[in-house]
Each structure stands twice: as structure tokens, then as C-alpha cells.
Design a protein around this motif. Structure first.
Motif, short mmCIF file in Angstrom:
data_model
loop_
_atom_site.label_atom_id
_atom_site.label_comp_id
_atom_site.label_asym_id
_atom_site.label_seq_id
_atom_site.Cartn_x
_atom_site.Cartn_y
_atom_site.Cartn_z
N CYS A 87 0.82 -1.22 0.00
CA CYS A 87 0.00 0.00 0.00
C CYS A 87 0.86 1.27 0.00
O CYS A 87 0.40 2.31 -0.46
N CYS A 137 1.03 2.58 -3.36
CA CYS A 137 -0.22 2.54 -4.13
C CYS A 137 -0.62 3.96 -4.52
O CYS A 137 -0.52 4.89 -3.72
N CYS A 147 -9.13 -0.16 -3.30
CA CYS A 147 -9.91 -0.98 -2.35
C CYS A 147 -10.94 -0.11 -1.62
O CYS A 147 -12.09 -0.50 -1.49
N CYS A 176 -8.29 -3.82 -6.17
CA CYS A 176 -6.89 -3.73 -5.74
C CYS A 176 -5.98 -4.38 -6.77
O CYS A 176 -4.94 -3.83 -7.12
S1 SF4 Z 1 -5.77 -0.85 -3.48
FE1 SF4 Z 1 -4.55 -2.56 -2.65
S2 SF4 Z 1 -2.43 -1.80 -2.62
FE2 SF4 Z 1 -3.80 0.00 -2.84
S3 SF4 Z 1 -4.18 0.73 -0.74
FE3 SF4 Z 1 -5.83 -0.74 -1.24
S4 SF4 Z 1 -5.07 -2.74 -0.47
FE4 SF4 Z 1 -3.30 -1.36 -0.59
#
Ligand code: SF4
Length: 97
Positions: A20, A23, A28, A70
Motif C-alpha cells: 500500500c 499505491c 480498495c 486492488c
Molecule cells: S488498493 Fe490494494 S495496494 Fe492499494 S491501498 Fe488498497 S489494499 Fe493497498
């Protein structure tokens, strides 16, 4: 080892915060607010639960979009494990290990 986990009726959500960190989408959180029951919010650049893990598990409608989004738009930090109901019994019946 996951940094955040909660169980819902038929499975478990696990989030690895190391993914994350980089990210760019937080897909999510967005997916759950669009398709689910808004279980997550952002705190210091990472998704956290809006309520206790137990309450979150009860509120989850199991749409699975947090993982789908995600993996398609995020950084693959969230995974869902689903129970395979009846698999053990099936394997025993078939003589499989
Ligand atoms: S989309 Fe996935 S990688 Fe990005 S913050 Fe959410 S859990 Fe984390």
C-alpha cells in the motif's frame, strides 16, 4: 503475515501494507464505498477499518470488489481467502489427500 486482517462470513481479507505504501489509487477503499458498505477509510496513506474487525465482518456483503479493484487498479496488497465448503468431505469420499 498480514498487517490488517478480518474475517467475514465465508472468508478472510488480508492487507499487506508494504504494498500500500506505493499505491497510487487506493482502489480498495473506493470499490468498497461504491459497491460495498464502506468498510475502509484512508489513514496516513493506508486503508484502515471504519469499525472493529468483528463489526466489519458482520457488515461485509462479500461483493469481493476490494480485491478485484486492488488487483486491477491498485498495488495487489489485498487478498481474499474463501472457504471451500465441503472440500474435505469430498476429498475423503474420493480417497484424495
Ligand atoms: S488498493 Fe490494494 S495496494 Fe492499494 S491501498 Fe488498497 S489494499 Fe493497498
Amino acid at each position: 503475515m498480514a498487517d490488517l486482517e478480518f474475517n467475514f462470513r465465508t472468508g478472510k481479507v488480508s492487507i499487506d501494507y508494504s504494498k500500500c505504501k506505493t499505491c497510487q489509487s487506493y482502489a480498495c477503499v473506493k470499490a468498497c464505498s461504491l459497491f460495498g458498505t464502506t468498510l475502509y477509510r484512508l489513514e496516513k496513506g493506508k486503508p484502515v477499518l471504519m469499525s472493529s474487525p468483528e463489526e466489519t465482518g458482520r457488515r461485509c456483503i462479500e461483493d469481493l470488489t476490494c480485491e478485484l479493484y486492488c488487483h486491477s487498479h491498485g498495488n495487489k496488497g489485498l487478498t481474499i481467502e474463501l472457504d471451500m465448503f465441503g472440500l474435505e468431505e469430498y476429498r475423503k469420499q474420493r480417497g484424495l489427500k
